[in-house]
Scaffold this active site. Sequence first.
Site, PDB file in Angstrom:
ATOM      1  N   MET A  30      -7.267 -20.449  16.418  1.00 18.97           N
ATOM      2  CA  MET A  30      -7.801 -19.456  15.940  1.00 18.97           C
ATOM      3  C   MET A  30      -9.210 -18.847  16.648  1.00 18.97           C
ATOM      4  SD  MET A  30      -6.459 -18.864  11.962  1.00 18.97           S
ATOM      5  CE  MET A  30      -7.838 -19.938  11.332  1.00 18.97           C
ATOM      6  N   LEU A  33     -13.653 -22.565  19.583  1.00 19.49           N
ATOM      7  CA  LEU A  33     -13.048 -23.787  19.947  1.00 19.49           C
ATOM      8  C   LEU A  33     -14.010 -24.986  20.072  1.00 19.49           C
ATOM      9  CD1 LEU A  33     -11.124 -22.262  22.900  1.00 19.49           C
ATOM     10  CD2 LEU A  33     -10.334 -22.532  20.829  1.00 19.49           C
ATOM     11  N   GLY A  36     -11.676 -30.612  19.805  1.00 19.31           N
ATOM     12  CA  GLY A  36     -10.376 -30.871  19.092  1.00 19.31           C
ATOM     13  C   GLY A  36      -9.208 -29.797  19.916  1.00 19.31           C
ATOM     14  N   HIS A  37      -9.709 -28.788  19.965  1.00 16.34           N
ATOM     15  CA  HIS A  37      -8.913 -27.652  20.657  1.00 16.34           C
ATOM     16  C   HIS A  37      -8.842 -27.918  22.017  1.00 16.34           C
ATOM     17  CE1 HIS A  37     -10.594 -25.001  17.215  1.00 16.34           C
ATOM     18  NE2 HIS A  37      -9.149 -24.974  17.251  1.00 16.34           N
ATOM     19  N   GLN A  61      -2.165 -15.962   7.415  1.00 14.01           N
ATOM     20  CA  GLN A  61      -2.173 -17.243   6.576  1.00 14.01           C
ATOM     21  C   GLN A  61      -3.378 -17.357   5.695  1.00 14.01           C
ATOM     22  OE1 GLN A  61      -2.517 -18.831  10.784  1.00 14.01           O
ATOM     23  NE2 GLN A  61      -3.882 -20.174   9.997  1.00 14.01           N
ATOM     24  N   GLY A 147      -3.270 -30.074  16.288  1.00 15.63           N
ATOM     25  CA  GLY A 147      -4.123 -31.420  16.042  1.00 15.63           C
ATOM     26  C   GLY A 147      -3.499 -31.881  14.905  1.00 15.63           C
ATOM     27  N   LYS A 149      -5.460 -32.856  12.432  1.00 18.65           N
ATOM     28  CA  LYS A 149      -6.307 -32.566  11.559  1.00 18.65           C
ATOM     29  C   LYS A 149      -5.456 -31.875  10.615  1.00 18.65           C
ATOM     30  CE  LYS A 149      -9.000 -29.643  10.445  1.00 18.65           C
ATOM     31  NZ  LYS A 149      -9.911 -28.568  10.167  1.00 18.65           N
ATOM     32  N   ARG A 187     -14.776 -24.418  10.882  1.00 20.43           N
ATOM     33  CA  ARG A 187     -15.268 -24.227   9.749  1.00 20.43           C
ATOM     34  C   ARG A 187     -16.521 -25.131   9.512  1.00 20.43           C
ATOM     35  NH1 ARG A 187      -9.684 -23.092   7.776  1.00 20.43           N
ATOM     36  NH2 ARG A 187      -9.569 -21.031   6.961  1.00 20.43           N
TER      37      ARG A 187
END
Lengths: 280, 280
Positions: A30, A33, A36-37, A61, A147, A149, A187
């Site tokens: 989304m 970045l 992690g991305h 979503q 990921g 996560k 976030r």
Amino acid sequence: MKIIRSIPEIKKELGRHRKRGRSVGLVPTMGYLHEGHLSLIRKARQDNDVVVVSIFVNPTQFGPNEDYREYPRDLRRDARLCKKAGADYIFYPAAKSMYPKGHSTFVCVEGLTKNLCGRFRPGHFRGVTTVVTKLFNIVSPDAAYFGQKDAQQSVVIKRMAEDLDMGIRIEVLPTVREKDGLAMSSRNSYLSSDGRKRAATIYRSLQLARDLIKLNDKDAPGIVREMRKMLVPVATKIDYVSIVDPLTLKDVRTITGEVLVAVAVWMGETRLIDNILTRY
Amino acid sequence: MKIIRSIPEIKKELGRHRKRGRSVGLVPTMGYLHEGHLSLIRKARQDNDVVVVSIFVNPTQFGPNEDYREYPRDLRRDARLCKKAGADYIFYPAAKSMYPKGHSTFVCVEGLTKNLCGRFRPGHFRGVTTVVTKLFNIVSPDAAYFGQKDAQQSVVIKRMAEDLDMGIRIEVLPTVREKDGLAMSSRNSYLSSDGRKRAATIYRSLQLARDLIKLNDKDAPGIVREMRKMLVPVATKIDYVSIVDPLTLKDVRTITGEVLVAVAVWMGETRLIDNILTRY
């Protein structure tokens, strides 16, 4: 690296690569970045001839009272990071081209979406599986990268890909963390400096669970109570602290093998999730 | 012509054709083939390099009190007919390989599945769209062929293919009829000789609607009443007699353009459907 907004255009572009027998890796994101991305993009780069990063803040979503509008966006920064990590294409569709008027088809995974985040975000996983199906059909990747996560998301997408015979390899890569252990998340940018400090407790509560399990504590509800004791003073609200089977995502009482320890808490207005896989 | 039961085997086989740039046409069926199916296979043969007929009586599209167990099956006869009509492959999977233990993913089209058969067969279209998605992912056809007899199914599958960006051309071919007008259906084999005679009234009721509309009758509820008058004496039960918009499948009151006139009635224990497209 090319940024493509149009669905027919990316299909055509990737069709040409496929004809030449090139493998395609997809990293659905989304945007906004973080490391992690980028770890997913780098792995996709290692594994494939062509790497596509999709950037799409998927409205279906998000619940009606969730942060769809506020979700952070920064395409210029994302593009720079994608290029550096080795992406060949950013697929960046508009919401109205992904969901034109009259769109009414949804993909649902039952069972696995009832517990954990599914309990608190009704419709969330339906949105995720629908958009991922669309991205899979548009990009036709050999492999797609997610990921750990988003543990429940990974399990749900693996189930979906298998159930619907998608023939796409789903790769799940480890959570990337800040120095104090906080899981990287777009976030995190919402957090106040105080919230940011308190958020480090989430991972510490997961480490506590891991330590207790390693010390032969098999009593999942007891471990959850200890974790909650740590989280209550720092969290605005706790959605769940759960110890579940990593395949079925059903609550475990007595820990006898591998478990997923998963947490969703609010720090102010920000909902954060994290998890670890550990075994007795 | 080859009969293949295994999902990985048909994927591998068709993968070889794709690599050579050959186009693939899929005709999804539940077997017990009749001239309606054969017209689809022949069209697929004209349009494509490779023709696959799937034969699978799909359990998820039958309700608990429906005819899943009794549904007629005759692979030897079907194989002979497929070969003659020009099929290259019959894909004939076992139910337990299509729905192994733990299967929990479904594809749903909302809205379009509420009216007509959707009202009387809850879950039916969810089963259809799920199995068709699986078949599409297994076979990766360029085009798939369906009969206009299952009008709602065709509209729903077109919607699904578009909404999920499947990139598969959906071709809908005209209903093939017996000499007295009865739409060909594998379920016609259930009819008693008396029921078989009475069943011809279904098409006559559709012709009545067409005639009235051509005579400038725009009043859909009035036309439905006339059709019901014809059907009541011969049918054991009427599920619906409806005049709907051919795209939205919503009931029409005043006929101003093209409409779908659709009927579902019971002859004894046998549920039969039929429809025509006509315009004011």
